[in-house]
Design a protein around this motif. Structure first.
Motif, mmCIF file in Angstrom:
data_model
loop_
_atom_site.group_PDB
_atom_site.id
_atom_site.type_symbol
_atom_site.label_atom_id
_atom_site.label_comp_id
_atom_site.label_asym_id
_atom_site.label_seq_id
_atom_site.Cartn_x
_atom_site.Cartn_y
_atom_site.Cartn_z
ATOM 1 N N ALA A 230 -5.490 -7.844 17.430
ATOM 2 C CA ALA A 230 -5.639 -8.516 16.140
ATOM 3 C C ALA A 230 -6.712 -7.881 15.267
ATOM 4 O O ALA A 230 -6.789 -8.170 14.065
ATOM 5 N N ASN A 231 -7.552 -7.031 15.852
ATOM 6 C CA ASN A 231 -8.592 -6.354 15.072
ATOM 7 C C ASN A 231 -8.056 -5.110 14.356
ATOM 8 O O ASN A 231 -8.746 -4.524 13.533
ATOM 9 N N ASP A 232 -6.833 -4.732 14.694
ATOM 10 C CA ASP A 232 -6.216 -3.551 14.095
ATOM 11 C C ASP A 232 -4.954 -3.984 13.356
ATOM 12 O O ASP A 232 -3.891 -4.125 13.939
ATOM 13 N N ILE A 233 -5.094 -4.221 12.058
ATOM 14 C CA ILE A 233 -3.970 -4.640 11.222
ATOM 15 C C ILE A 233 -3.474 -3.426 10.446
ATOM 16 O O ILE A 233 -4.236 -2.805 9.706
ATOM 17 N N GLY A 234 -2.204 -3.115 10.608
ATOM 18 C CA GLY A 234 -1.664 -1.890 10.008
ATOM 19 C C GLY A 234 -0.780 -2.115 8.801
ATOM 20 O O GLY A 234 0.172 -1.360 8.579
ATOM 21 N N LEU A 235 -1.086 -3.127 8.007
ATOM 22 C CA LEU A 235 -0.218 -3.492 6.899
ATOM 23 C C LEU A 235 -0.683 -2.977 5.541
ATOM 24 O O LEU A 235 -0.045 -3.277 4.521
ATOM 25 N N ASN A 236 -1.790 -2.245 5.504
ATOM 26 C CA ASN A 236 -2.189 -1.610 4.246
ATOM 27 C C ASN A 236 -2.425 -0.116 4.448
ATOM 28 O O ASN A 236 -3.154 0.518 3.680
ATOM 29 N N SER A 237 -1.803 0.421 5.464
ATOM 30 C CA SER A 237 -1.894 1.851 5.736
ATOM 31 C C SER A 237 -1.089 2.632 4.695
ATOM 32 O O SER A 237 -0.330 2.059 3.896
ATOM 33 N N GLU A 238 -1.226 3.929 4.733
ATOM 34 C CA GLU A 238 -0.458 4.781 3.824
ATOM 35 C C GLU A 238 1.039 4.562 4.016
ATOM 36 O O GLU A 238 1.812 4.521 3.048
ATOM 37 N N GLN A 239 1.465 4.390 5.272
ATOM 38 C CA GLN A 239 2.879 4.173 5.561
ATOM 39 C C GLN A 239 3.354 2.822 5.016
ATOM 40 O O GLN A 239 4.460 2.710 4.474
ATOM 41 N N ALA A 240 2.514 1.790 5.156
ATOM 42 C CA ALA A 240 2.879 0.469 4.649
ATOM 43 C C ALA A 240 2.995 0.479 3.134
ATOM 44 O O ALA A 240 3.916 -0.129 2.562
ATOM 45 N N VAL A 241 2.077 1.155 2.480
ATOM 46 C CA VAL A 241 2.114 1.249 1.018
ATOM 47 C C VAL A 241 3.379 1.976 0.565
ATOM 48 O O VAL A 241 4.040 1.578 -0.405
#
Length: 430
Positions: A230-241
């Motif tokens: 839960a400390n690693d949220i990957g929803l604003n990464s370059e890929q998510a954008v």
């Protein structure tokens, strides 16, 4: 003299053998464990698990499973002489109900639930690990299903069926689902008529369950370490954008507000020949077959990066109440009703997609044009994270997509706000 010496030696050896034999059996003189539910045997030493004397079970599941469970209960009664009673409580509500009913002693012995609720159940101490049948469960079911039901390296639950999303289409309006989104857009240019509410494709744009296939296909993730950190949220990464930016561009072929797109609206348009492709799950198969004469199902179109979309998936399973008076009988029934035979029976009666590998590969399932596509899509899906922090994903994602889709907000800014909101909610335990 020599005979006495050898006699003494023989006696000593005999004592040693007896001592070693006692040690190898735990000093009990018997290989039968006093608590088989708590200390399961494996391999060649596997002991038969037997129901407790006088055991009787209650099972929670949704109403559409009643006939199936009652048929399985009849067969279970014949084999183990244990009565099983059905009570209606759906998998979406059972884990939360068990948090209070389990410790109070009024919860079902076995209940159906969805894998993403395991974190809630484990933290509340209301579910027993799948220990006795662990080896068999792992070997006979889909790897994705086992991964989804494993929490903190412990297997919980007995997988009964799998779900994901794919693309229903009306064969009278379109021959097949295009291979990629470029094909979808080109079809929309010829089919769409917004004033007449005619659209090429529709999904619940504001719902994170239907948003993730786009983001995941670009390489984004909700939580790191396979959904456990839960400390690693990957929803604003370059890929998510990149994924969110692509979604934003699709507004041109679906010019509706997020609030104007929901399951009922999609179904209504689809069954009235105003929607050519409807992204949904197998739970809609029955009603859509009734409304669309020539119904088809296809895999998601590939993304502009050339990669397939990766939808969320859910695994339904039976769980054993940690407070049951009959853990042995409960484990036996959970294993019994999720066997290859009974998963096939559930498919035949209710269309439930088997998690069992042999059942899924059977001619009965593979010859079904709907089930076979959903199972193929399932193999390219991502099980929803099951940690409690997942509860903080849905509302912030809905807000982010509303601003991206409705207000044309910068995707990077919207996703940064999403992640900050999730982190704040997780920290405060909201």
């Amino acid at each position: 003299m020599l005979r006495q010496k050898y006699g003494a030696l023989f006696s000593a050896l005999l004592v040693l053998v007896l001592l070693l034999s006692a040690c190898s059996s735990g000093g009990s003189g018997s290989s039968t464990t006093s608590d088989p539910a708590a200390a399961p045997a494996t391999g060649e030493d596997m002991q038969e698990l037997l129901p407790e004397d006088g055991a009787k079970l209650t099972v929670w599941d949704s109403g559409d499973q009643k006939a199936f469970i009652e048929e399985a209960a009849k067969a279970f009664k014949e084999k183990y002489n244990v009565d099983v009673t059905f009570a209606e409580l759906g998998p979406d509500k059972s884990m939360g109900q068990m948090v209070t009913d389990g410790p109070a002693g009024v919860g079902a012995d076995v209940f159906a639930g969805v894998h993403d609720q395991i974190g809630q159940g484990e933290s509340a101490g209301i579910i027993l690990p799948n220990d006795w049948f662990e080896e068999e469960t792992r070997s006979r079911n889909s790897d994705l299903a086992i991964q989804a039901l494993t929490y903190n390296d412990i297997l919980y639950g007995y997988p009964k069926s799998v779900e994901t999303t794919a693309v229903f289409y009306n064969k009278d309006l379109i021959d097949s689902v295009p291979a990629d989104w470029d094909g979808v857009i080109k079809f929309a240019d010829t089919f769409n008529d917004a004033k007449a509410n005619k659209f090429a494709i529709m999904w619940e744009v504001g719902n994170g369950y239907y948003v993730f296939p786009f983001l995941g296909g670009y390489g984004a993730y909700v939580f790191g370490s396979n959904g456990t950190d839960a400390n690693d949220i990957g929803l604003n990464s370059e890929q998510a954008v990149e994924g969110a930016t692509f979604i934003q561009g699709l507004n041109k072929i679906l010019p509706l507000k997020t609030s104007d797109i929901n399951a009922d609206i999609k179904k209504s348009l689809f069954t009235s020949n105003k929607l050519a492709m409807n992204i949904s799950g197998p739970w809609d198969t029955g009603s859509l077959k009734e409304g669309v004469k020539n119904l088809g199902v296809g895999m998601y179109p590939n993304l502009p990066n050339g990669k397939p979309m990766t939808p969320f998936s859910g695994i339904k399973a039976y769980f054993v109440n940690a407070y049951t008076k009959y853990p042995n009988a409960s484990k036996l029934f959970a294993d019994f009703i999720t066997s290859e035979e009974w998963q096939l029976k559930n498919f035949e009666m209710n269309g439930a997609l088997p998690s069992n590998k042999e059942a899924a590969a059977s001619k009965t399932v593979q010859s079904d044009p709907v089930a076979s596509v959903f199972l193929k899509q399932f193999e390219n899906s991502v099980p929803m994270p099951s940690i409690p922090a997942m509860a903080q994903f849905w509302s912030p994602m809905e807000a982010a997509m509303s601003s991206i889709w409705n207000d044309n907000k910068d995707p990077k800014e919207a996703l940064d706000n999403l992640v900050n909101q999730m982190k704040s909610n997780i920290t405060t335990g909201q």
